[in-house]
Design a protein around this motif. Structure first.
Motif, PDB file in Angstrom:
ATOM      1  N   GLN A 237       0.809  -1.246  -0.004  1.00 23.11           N
ATOM      2  CA  GLN A 237      -0.120   0.213   0.090  1.00 23.11           C
ATOM      3  C   GLN A 237       0.747   1.317   0.067  1.00 23.11           C
ATOM      4  O   GLN A 237       0.271   2.540  -0.428  1.00 23.11           O
ATOM      5  N   SER A 238       2.129   1.135   0.403  1.00 23.56           N
ATOM      6  CA  SER A 238       2.878   2.085   0.534  1.00 23.56           C
ATOM      7  C   SER A 238       4.380   1.894   0.440  1.00 23.56           C
ATOM      8  O   SER A 238       4.733   0.828   0.667  1.00 23.56           O
ATOM      9  N   PRO A 239       5.193   2.653  -0.254  1.00 22.33           N
ATOM     10  CA  PRO A 239       6.665   2.186  -0.424  1.00 22.33           C
ATOM     11  C   PRO A 239       7.290   1.935   0.935  1.00 22.33           C
ATOM     12  O   PRO A 239       8.073   0.832   0.924  1.00 22.33           O
ATOM     13  N   VAL A 240       7.043   2.795   1.968  1.00 21.61           N
ATOM     14  CA  VAL A 240       7.292   2.515   3.328  1.00 21.61           C
ATOM     15  C   VAL A 240       6.181   2.148   4.320  1.00 21.61           C
ATOM     16  O   VAL A 240       5.244   3.038   4.256  1.00 21.61           O
ATOM     17  N   MET A 241       6.085   0.952   4.768  1.00 18.24           N
ATOM     18  CA  MET A 241       4.974   0.610   5.777  1.00 18.24           C
ATOM     19  C   MET A 241       5.532   0.397   7.160  1.00 18.24           C
ATOM     20  O   MET A 241       6.139  -0.469   7.397  1.00 18.24           O
ATOM     21  N   LEU A 242       5.030   0.990   8.123  1.00  9.66           N
ATOM     22  CA  LEU A 242       5.205   0.906   9.652  1.00  9.66           C
ATOM     23  C   LEU A 242       4.337  -0.031  10.252  1.00  9.66           C
ATOM     24  O   LEU A 242       3.244   0.374  10.314  1.00  9.66           O
ATOM     25  N   PHE A 243       4.654  -1.173  10.697  1.00  7.07           N
ATOM     26  CA  PHE A 243       4.049  -2.176  11.534  1.00  7.07           C
ATOM     27  C   PHE A 243       4.100  -1.757  13.023  1.00  7.07           C
ATOM     28  O   PHE A 243       5.170  -1.870  13.473  1.00  7.07           O
ATOM     29  N   ASP A 269       8.368   9.579   3.303  1.00  2.00           N
ATOM     30  CA  ASP A 269       6.846   9.519   3.276  1.00  2.00           C
ATOM     31  C   ASP A 269       6.288   7.967   3.552  1.00  2.00           C
ATOM     32  O   ASP A 269       6.902   7.045   2.808  1.00  2.00           O
ATOM     33  N   TYR A 270       5.688   7.756   4.617  1.00  2.95           N
ATOM     34  CA  TYR A 270       5.141   6.298   5.062  1.00  2.95           C
ATOM     35  C   TYR A 270       3.995   6.289   5.454  1.00  2.95           C
ATOM     36  O   TYR A 270       3.199   7.281   5.826  1.00  2.95           O
ATOM     37  N   ASP A 271       3.181   5.001   5.479  1.00  2.05           N
ATOM     38  CA  ASP A 271       1.911   4.795   6.326  1.00  2.05           C
ATOM     39  C   ASP A 271       2.099   3.664   7.260  1.00  2.05           C
ATOM     40  O   ASP A 271       3.352   3.317   7.559  1.00  2.05           O
ATOM     41  N   THR A 272       1.221   3.630   8.152  1.00  6.39           N
ATOM     42  CA  THR A 272       1.584   2.740   9.256  1.00  6.39           C
ATOM     43  C   THR A 272       0.130   1.847   9.404  1.00  6.39           C
ATOM     44  O   THR A 272      -0.758   2.014   8.807  1.00  6.39           O
TER      45      THR A 272
END
Length: 292
Positions: A237-243, A269-272
């Motif tokens: 969903q995003s180039p960088v994804m933070l769990f 730029d990131y999503d979580t």
């Protein structure tokens, strides 16, 4: 300029006094922490709302300084907002969500003629219930969460759905008294848990048990996709994804908070994704950054 309806409670007695003085009018309590920038941001939102809703009392309460109140209402993170009328909790909002806070204050602070207010409030509630019921193809309204059921019937229902590999989302009715009472009337079903599929009531625990015994449950409810498929979809969903535990606005552990600070400092730029909302995502209690 100091507003009479924007106050701060530093003791349990002050908190109770504010609720008592407000009577049947709405009281909004912000459980905050001085170290959290999102709380300062939401205090600004509260100040603007206080100007507009002069009959509503807005209370700021330092969660760690008044632990007896925080523990009573199970405050696990900040900011958290509780909504009271006539001394009773009627709603709850976790996290720094300014639009949703505004929406709930406007909905709950209904004034004017009693008849018109009740009619408007009922219409708004029914619209909200319809949205919640249709929030996922399979929705379970229960006591607690799928990770931590808070009654035996809810625990049995969750276990049965998982055993039959049913994909479902859940809503904790204990977190919202208005939904808890309103859904009973809306669905004409007096008990919980309640299971909905495609916006239609399937029933409670006994009916779901019957469906499971006859083999009809899998045909009635959507099957869960594999964890590997879900992980790939979320990661991409995003180039960088933070769990992490929590979200960008409200981290729920120190490791997650530190990781957010690092990422925010880099300008990446990131999503979580909040792993606390889904027990399948077991990352050994830590947050992980994955790139697609």
């Amino acid at each position: 300029m100091k507003m009479a309806n924007l106050v701060e409670a530093t003791t349990q007695q002050q908190f109770e006094d504010f609720l008592s003085k407000a009577g049947k009018c709405l009281t909004v309590v912000h459980f905050q922490a001085s170290w959290a920038p999102q709380c300062a941001q939401m205090n600004g939102v509260m100040a603007e709302l206080a100007k507009e809703h002069t009959h509503t009392t807005f209370v700021k309460l330092e969660a760690e300084a008044v632990p007896e109140v925080s523990e009573k209402y199970e405050i696990a993170s900040v900011p958290t907002f509780l909504f009271f009328k006539a001394g009773e909790k009627v709603d709850r909002l976790d996290g720094a969500h300014a639009p949703e806070l505004t929406k709930r204050v406007e909905r709950l602070a209904v004034t004017g003629s009693p008849g018109g207010a009740v009619e408007s409030s009922t219409t708004d509630l029914n619209q909200r219930l319809k949205k919640l019921i249709n929030a996922a193809p399979c929705m379970l309204f229960m006591k607690g969460s799928s990770q931590e059921p808070r009654c035996g019937f809810s625990r049995q229902m969750v276990a049965m759905l998982k055993e039959h590999n049913i994909q479902f989302s859940s809503f904790d009715i204990l977190s919202d008294e208005e939904v808890r009472q309103g859904l009973k009337t809306y669905s004409n079903w007096p008990t919980y848990p309640q299971l909905y599929v495609n916006g239609e009531l399937v029933g409670g625990l006994d009916i779901v048990k019957e469906l499971a015994e006859t083999g009809e449950l899998e045909n009635t409810c959507p099957k869960a996709v594999t964890l590997e498929h879900r992980l790939k979809k979320i990661i991409n969903q995003s180039p960088v994804m933070l769990f992490m535990k929590g979200n960008k606005e409200a981290a729920r552990c120190g490791f997650s908070r530190q990781t957010l600070e690092i990422l925010n400092g880099t300008g990446v730029d990131y999503d979580t994704f909040d792993i606390l909302q889904d027990e399948e995502f077991d990352l050994s209690g830590h947050c992980s950054v994955l790139t697609s």
